[in-house]
Design a protein around this motif. Structure first.
Motif, PDB file in Angstrom:
ATOM      1  N   GLY A  48       0.749  -1.027  -0.352  1.00 43.11           N
ATOM      2  CA  GLY A  48       0.215  -0.097  -0.363  1.00 43.11           C
ATOM      3  C   GLY A  48       1.211   1.351  -0.057  1.00 43.11           C
ATOM      4  O   GLY A  48       2.291   1.411   0.969  1.00 43.11           O
ATOM      5  N   VAL A  49       0.239   2.355  -0.767  1.00 42.22           N
ATOM      6  CA  VAL A  49       1.055   3.952  -0.219  1.00 42.22           C
ATOM      7  C   VAL A  49       0.084   4.316   0.315  1.00 42.22           C
ATOM      8  O   VAL A  49      -1.155   4.783   0.342  1.00 42.22           O
ATOM      9  N   THR A  50       0.531   4.373   1.552  1.00 42.29           N
ATOM     10  CA  THR A  50      -0.522   5.380   2.487  1.00 42.29           C
ATOM     11  C   THR A  50      -0.100   6.729   2.149  1.00 42.29           C
ATOM     12  O   THR A  50       0.322   7.387   1.822  1.00 42.29           O
ATOM     13  N   GLU A  51      -1.884   7.464   2.829  1.00 44.20           N
ATOM     14  CA  GLU A  51      -1.530   8.653   2.365  1.00 44.20           C
ATOM     15  C   GLU A  51      -1.455   9.069   1.215  1.00 44.20           C
ATOM     16  O   GLU A  51      -1.030  10.157   0.923  1.00 44.20           O
ATOM     17  N   ALA A  52      -2.089   8.652   0.173  1.00 42.51           N
ATOM     18  CA  ALA A  52      -2.118   8.676  -1.377  1.00 42.51           C
ATOM     19  C   ALA A  52      -3.018   9.316  -1.839  1.00 42.51           C
ATOM     20  O   ALA A  52      -2.284  10.216  -2.919  1.00 42.51           O
ATOM     21  N   GLY A  53      -4.468  10.223  -0.814  1.00 36.16           N
ATOM     22  CA  GLY A  53      -5.210  11.453  -1.651  1.00 36.16           C
ATOM     23  C   GLY A  53      -6.537  10.806  -1.744  1.00 36.16           C
ATOM     24  O   GLY A  53      -6.885   9.758  -2.020  1.00 36.16           O
ATOM     25  N   GLU A  54      -7.174  11.481  -2.517  1.00 35.15           N
ATOM     26  CA  GLU A  54      -8.003  11.095  -3.239  1.00 35.15           C
ATOM     27  C   GLU A  54      -8.151  11.094  -4.579  1.00 35.15           C
ATOM     28  O   GLU A  54      -6.987  11.752  -5.283  1.00 35.15           O
ATOM     29  N   GLY A  55      -8.783  10.959  -4.688  1.00 34.12           N
ATOM     30  CA  GLY A  55      -9.650  11.008  -6.649  1.00 34.12           C
ATOM     31  C   GLY A  55      -8.664  11.263  -7.692  1.00 34.12           C
ATOM     32  O   GLY A  55      -7.919   9.781  -7.084  1.00 34.12           O
ATOM     33  N   GLU A  56      -8.204  11.918  -8.666  1.00 34.90           N
ATOM     34  CA  GLU A  56      -7.089  11.058 -10.242  1.00 34.90           C
ATOM     35  C   GLU A  56      -5.959  10.726  -9.227  1.00 34.90           C
ATOM     36  O   GLU A  56      -5.396   9.706  -9.586  1.00 34.90           O
ATOM     37  N   ASP A  57      -5.412  11.840  -8.036  1.00 33.97           N
ATOM     38  CA  ASP A  57      -3.852  11.758  -8.057  1.00 33.97           C
ATOM     39  C   ASP A  57      -4.009  10.602  -6.828  1.00 33.97           C
ATOM     40  O   ASP A  57      -2.681   9.911  -6.949  1.00 33.97           O
TER      41      ASP A  57
END
Length: 459
Positions: free
Chosen positions: A231-240
């Motif tokens: 997992g990539v933690t704190e990846a964000g939301e939406g397309e990004d």
């Protein structure tokens, strides 16, 4: 040629992870773990979307004990999916959670070591060895409980919550992150505890991929072959958030690394499942695309042609296919083409820039490091992210961390310019890099205070 890494099997309730089992997909609830009805409803949405494990945070014994009620209600409603308790700071909570859950996640950064303060500590070799004995004294009784109740364990190391002890000796480095894991894993091996899954996560895709590769190499050297959670933690939301996850997770999946996946998005948790499913289902195709793209690198440029039935799938495949190439700096430029009707030249050029940013090569817009939230989050995370993004979206190159609580807060924001961190119910603390500059601001004032701080510095 794609070939999945061979690992031992860990049994988690009624499913196996690693070995000959398929790659498992999971998510984490965001509801207060004391809210049985809310957790049950959210777990059902995750499971109905295809989630194979569901995790909830257990801040203390009360939350750990309520996992029994959540589990009982789900089973009464016909849901047999394993539940995972997420434990930080209080080791005894893990002992309790092991009685009621199919798996318990513990964080080496705060299981016995106190929460990090970023202070440098000096140890003699004898003193350091005694610190390791403290871990063993706490960990072995926990493992005995897990053995008795057939409870699996995840050793979950986060780049953002390494202990001061580890950072003082190894630095904030992949070697330090791996050693934080191996200290625990060596105890597991001595105690013949095999139902263990390991994760190493970071919000920085380069750190995440580099460190997981080093962990695999280190485990192989010590004849350990345990399954890995990605997992990539704190990846964000939406397309990004989707692109960043695809770059990091995809880089490893296409190399054959990974037995279970969680895509951490700052959205409703059931939204994570179809994204993870697309990544897992695209491994072989993206591994082949990666080989083709690598063979065609010219003038520091990767040229990628990718097709997909919809824009999100195209984004994920493109990011996944070139993730490892960019992280390894095989090239620093990217050109994407596609016959898909959804893919205009302008859209593909923007996608290439987004992938380069996710791989930490070229920043063309504001960078947001935002967690997905959990039962520890005591403010409206999604609403706050939207407010901050609307006010700062044009600040190219600026990095802003938006974190639900302090578990990973200052650590994952180490390379961020500013941070917005939940400090308590309705209270926010603001950071510049790792330094807390304002504490316990009322939530109603905190976004504007953050914007004032940014405007003042930029002026």
């Amino acid at each position: 040629m794609y070939q999945r890494r061979q690992s031992t099997e860990a049994r988690v309730g009624n499913i196996g992870i690693g070995g000959q089992n398929p790659i498992r997909i999971q998510s984490m609830g965001t509801v207060d773990t004391n809210n049985t009805e809310g957790c049950v409803a959210q777990a059902k949405r995750i499971i109905d979307a295809g989630g194979e494990l569901v995790r909830f945070t257990t801040q203390g014994v009360r939350e750990a004990e309520n996992m029994k009620n959540i589990s009982a209600q789900l089973k009464a409603d016909g849901y047999q999916t394993p539940l995972v308790a997420d434990v930080h700071f209080t080791a005894h909570t893990a002992d309790v959670a092991a009685l009621y859950c199919e798996k318990v996640r513990i964080n080496p950064g705060n299981y016995v070591d106190p929460g990090r303060t970023f202070k440098h500590l000096e140890y003699t070799d004898e003193e350091y060895a005694e610190e390791l004995k403290k871990i063993e004294r706490q960990l072995v009784p926990f493992l005995n409980i897990c053995k008795e109740h057939h409870t699996a364990v995840r050793i979950g190391v986060n780049h953002g919550s390494l202990s001061d002890r580890i950072m003082s000796r190894y630095g904030d480095t992949p070697a330090g992150i791996v050693e934080s894991c191996m200290e625990f894993l060596r105890i597991f091996k001595r105690e013949h505890f095999n139902d263990v899954v390991i994760s190493i996560k970071a919000s920085n895709t380069v750190v995440m991929v580099t460190t997981v590769r080093l962990l695999v190499k280190t485990m192989d050297q010590e004849d350990m072959h345990y399954p890995l959670h990605l997992g990539v933690t704190e990846a964000g939301e939406g397309e990004d958030g989707r692109i960043k996850s695809a770059v990091g997770i995809g880089a490893l999946l296409t190399e054959g690394i990974g037995d279970t996946v969680r895509v951490s998005l700052s959205e409703e948790p059931e939204c994570e499942i179809p994204v993870a499913r697309k990544l897992v289902d695209s491994i072989a195709e993206c591994a082949a695309l990666r080989e083709q793209a690598e063979a065609g690198i010219k003038d520091d440029t990767i040229t990628l042609s990718v097709d997909a039935p919809d824009w999100e799938t195209l984004q994920l495949k493109a990011a996944m296919a070139v993730g490892a190439l960019l992280i390894d700096r095989k090239a620093t430029k990217l050109v994407i083409s596609s016959p898909a009707s959804c893919a205009s030249p302008a859209r593909l050029a923007s996608l290439a820039d987004d992938i380069l940013q996710a791989a930490r090569i070229k920043f063309t817009k504001t960078e947001y490091i935002s967690c997905p939230g959990c039962g520890r989050t005591l403010y409206n995370l999604q609403e706050t992210i939207a407010k901050i993004k609307a006010a700062t979206k044009d600040l190219v190159g600026l990095k802003i961390g938006i974190m639900g609580c302090i578990v990973n807060g200052p650590g994952e924001m180490a390379d961020a310019d500013y941070g917005y961190v939940g400090a308590g119910r309705g209270k926010i603390s603001l950071y510049k890099a790792k330094e807390c500059v304002e504490k316990n601001i009322p939530e109603s004032e905190a976004v504007e205070k953050l914007l004032e701080l940014i405007r003042k510095d930029r002026a």
